[in-house]
Motif scaffolding. Sequence first.
Motif, PDB file in Angstrom:
ATOM      1  N   SER A 201       0.810  -1.212   0.000  1.00  0.00           N
ATOM      2  CA  SER A 201       0.000   0.000   0.000  1.00  0.00           C
ATOM      3  C   SER A 201       0.847   1.269   0.000  1.00  0.00           C
ATOM      4  N   GLY A 202       0.404   2.226  -0.806  1.00  0.00           N
ATOM      5  CA  GLY A 202       1.049   3.525  -0.825  1.00  0.00           C
ATOM      6  C   GLY A 202       2.322   3.599  -1.638  1.00  0.00           C
ATOM      7  N   ASN A 203       2.765   2.470  -2.160  1.00  0.00           N
ATOM      8  CA  ASN A 203       4.003   2.425  -2.952  1.00  0.00           C
ATOM      9  C   ASN A 203       3.625   2.223  -4.423  1.00  0.00           C
ATOM     10  N   ALA A 204       3.987   3.180  -5.274  1.00  0.00           N
ATOM     11  CA  ALA A 204       3.533   3.172  -6.664  1.00  0.00           C
ATOM     12  C   ALA A 204       3.890   1.895  -7.402  1.00  0.00           C
ATOM     13  N   SER A 205       5.125   1.453  -7.292  1.00  0.00           N
ATOM     14  CA  SER A 205       5.547   0.273  -8.046  1.00  0.00           C
ATOM     15  C   SER A 205       5.081  -1.020  -7.386  1.00  0.00           C
ATOM     16  N   GLU A 206       5.078  -1.044  -6.053  1.00  0.00           N
ATOM     17  CA  GLU A 206       4.742  -2.273  -5.345  1.00  0.00           C
ATOM     18  C   GLU A 206       3.265  -2.625  -5.453  1.00  0.00           C
ATOM     19  N   ILE A 207       2.378  -1.639  -5.327  1.00  0.00           N
ATOM     20  CA  ILE A 207       0.957  -1.982  -5.327  1.00  0.00           C
ATOM     21  C   ILE A 207       0.495  -2.476  -6.700  1.00  0.00           C
ATOM     22  N   LEU A 208       1.192  -2.066  -7.755  1.00  0.00           N
ATOM     23  CA  LEU A 208       0.874  -2.593  -9.085  1.00  0.00           C
ATOM     24  C   LEU A 208       1.210  -4.078  -9.192  1.00  0.00           C
ATOM     25  N   GLN A 209       2.075  -4.552  -8.316  1.00  0.00           N
ATOM     26  CA  GLN A 209       2.485  -5.953  -8.340  1.00  0.00           C
ATOM     27  C   GLN A 209       1.502  -6.881  -7.632  1.00  0.00           C
ATOM     28  N   LEU A 210       0.405  -6.334  -7.113  1.00  0.00           N
ATOM     29  CA  LEU A 210      -0.580  -7.197  -6.463  1.00  0.00           C
ATOM     30  C   LEU A 210      -1.141  -8.239  -7.426  1.00  0.00           C
ATOM     31  N   VAL A 211      -1.095  -7.965  -8.728  1.00  0.00           N
ATOM     32  CA  VAL A 211      -1.573  -8.948  -9.698  1.00  0.00           C
ATOM     33  C   VAL A 211      -0.687 -10.191  -9.714  1.00  0.00           C
ATOM     34  N   ASN A 212       0.538 -10.067  -9.233  1.00  0.00           N
ATOM     35  CA  ASN A 212       1.487 -11.179  -9.241  1.00  0.00           C
ATOM     36  C   ASN A 212       1.665 -11.820  -7.871  1.00  0.00           C
ATOM     37  N   ARG A 213       1.062 -11.232  -6.855  1.00  0.00           N
ATOM     38  CA  ARG A 213       1.287 -11.694  -5.487  1.00  0.00           C
ATOM     39  C   ARG A 213       0.031 -12.321  -4.901  1.00  0.00           C
ATOM     40  N   THR A 214       0.184 -12.989  -3.776  1.00  0.00           N
ATOM     41  CA  THR A 214      -0.931 -13.738  -3.201  1.00  0.00           C
ATOM     42  C   THR A 214      -0.596 -14.156  -1.785  1.00  0.00           C
ATOM     43  N   ASN A 215      -1.609 -14.559  -1.041  1.00  0.00           N
ATOM     44  CA  ASN A 215      -1.374 -15.241   0.238  1.00  0.00           C
ATOM     45  C   ASN A 215      -2.048 -16.610   0.241  1.00  0.00           C
ATOM     46  N   VAL A 216      -2.532 -17.038  -0.955  1.00  0.00           N
ATOM     47  CA  VAL A 216      -3.210 -18.337  -1.064  1.00  0.00           C
ATOM     48  C   VAL A 216      -2.696 -19.146  -2.255  1.00  0.00           C
ATOM     49  N   ASN A 217      -1.502 -18.833  -2.732  1.00  0.00           N
ATOM     50  CA  ASN A 217      -0.882 -19.572  -3.839  1.00  0.00           C
ATOM     51  C   ASN A 217      -1.661 -19.499  -5.142  1.00  0.00           C
ATOM     52  N   GLU A 218      -2.340 -18.377  -5.356  1.00  0.00           N
ATOM     53  CA  GLU A 218      -2.998 -18.090  -6.629  1.00  0.00           C
ATOM     54  C   GLU A 218      -2.726 -16.632  -6.954  1.00  0.00           C
ATOM     55  N   ALA A 219      -1.886 -16.394  -7.942  1.00  0.00           N
ATOM     56  CA  ALA A 219      -1.443 -15.032  -8.237  1.00  0.00           C
ATOM     57  C   ALA A 219      -2.621 -14.073  -8.392  1.00  0.00           C
ATOM     58  N   GLY A 220      -2.524 -12.920  -7.740  1.00  0.00           N
ATOM     59  CA  GLY A 220      -3.559 -11.901  -7.838  1.00  0.00           C
ATOM     60  C   GLY A 220      -4.718 -12.081  -6.891  1.00  0.00           C
ATOM     61  N   VAL A 221      -4.654 -13.074  -5.997  1.00  0.00           N
ATOM     62  CA  VAL A 221      -5.756 -13.349  -5.077  1.00  0.00           C
ATOM     63  C   VAL A 221      -5.251 -13.316  -3.631  1.00  0.00           C
ATOM     64  N   PHE A 222      -6.001 -12.597  -2.791  1.00  0.00           N
ATOM     65  CA  PHE A 222      -5.719 -12.541  -1.360  1.00  0.00           C
ATOM     66  C   PHE A 222      -7.003 -12.890  -0.612  1.00  0.00           C
ATOM     67  N   VAL A 223      -6.900 -13.814   0.340  1.00  0.00           N
ATOM     68  CA  VAL A 223      -8.061 -14.226   1.128  1.00  0.00           C
ATOM     69  C   VAL A 223      -7.732 -14.066   2.609  1.00  0.00           C
ATOM     70  N   PHE A 224      -8.656 -13.436   3.339  1.00  0.00           N
ATOM     71  CA  PHE A 224      -8.496 -13.229   4.768  1.00  0.00           C
ATOM     72  C   PHE A 224      -9.726 -13.777   5.481  1.00  0.00           C
ATOM     73  N   GLU A 225      -9.524 -14.671   6.423  1.00  0.00           N
ATOM     74  CA  GLU A 225     -10.619 -15.258   7.176  1.00  0.00           C
ATOM     75  C   GLU A 225     -10.985 -14.356   8.347  1.00  0.00           C
ATOM     76  N   VAL A 226     -12.281 -14.128   8.502  1.00  0.00           N
ATOM     77  CA  VAL A 226     -12.778 -13.351   9.635  1.00  0.00           C
ATOM     78  C   VAL A 226     -13.561 -14.313  10.521  1.00  0.00           C
ATOM     79  N   ARG A 227     -13.024 -14.590  11.704  1.00  0.00           N
ATOM     80  CA  ARG A 227     -13.620 -15.557  12.613  1.00  0.00           C
ATOM     81  C   ARG A 227     -13.814 -14.923  13.984  1.00  0.00           C
ATOM     82  N   ASP A 228     -15.055 -14.978  14.475  1.00  0.00           N
ATOM     83  CA  ASP A 228     -15.398 -14.351  15.754  1.00  0.00           C
ATOM     84  C   ASP A 228     -14.967 -12.886  15.778  1.00  0.00           C
TER      85      ASP A 228
END
Length: 260
Positions: A201-228
């Motif tokens: 966030s807030g970084n011009a070059s880095e945030i454009l790279q979200l299409v290549n990054r992930t936290n679920v081993n699928e490029a461009g996808v981020f999943v966050f669980e909300v529990r309780d």
Amino acid sequence: MKKVLSLLSVLLVCGFLFTTANAATLINGLGGPEGYGENQLADNDDGYTGLLDVSGVFSGGLNFYGTTYTGFYLNNNGNITFASPMSTYTPYNLTGNTGNPIIAPFFADVDTRGTGDVYYDFDAANGIFTATWDAVGYYNSNRYPTNSFQLRLIDQGDGDFDIEFRYETLGWTVGDVSGNSHARAGFNSGNGTDYYELPESGNASEILQLVNRTNVNEAGVFVFEVRDGEIIVDAVPEPATMVLFGLGLLGLAGVSRKRQ
């Protein structure tokens, strides 16, 4: 070569560098003219919906940082908010006291008067709300480059849900009057204590790279669980990281065999 590097530097500073490699595919087949749902924000700059009642999709509501909500506002500028709609176009730090609970896949100055559309879909049968920013431009009515991304909220019952960010193409990070305040992505309870912001966030070059990054081993996808009411943000190793880790293990195995 110097001219090419100079041009790249200018593009990065201005927040424009079209990025699509390894990107996710937006979820489609939801009905409507483009398959992203039958509901659509009229072309606008800094607009928003009225309160969207999602009780039909999330029977137990959305327990977000200890407060259960049955509705929220979809804002043109790449986010949803829970206390009130928001027309703010210059993205701010999501780690402070925002005063308004927010979930933002790409908080920046979206302007669909030149190109692109914002759609939203209520899937009661599967318990999913989807908001899609389809090939949207940026202020002031700029038509190129464009961004395509989604926010999906997925019901898990009893107030629990998953937050999913999907990035298909990212080509810009800032509107014409937001200076160097580049796009932000993350979520905040509004109280200044409970929040998470993606490191890019807030970084011009880095945030454009979200299409290549992930936290679920699928490029461009981020999943966050909300529990309780609490959000789990522990990252899963990215594909590139896992490959390097695997190569490292192979190397260690090779060294071990040589020593025997």
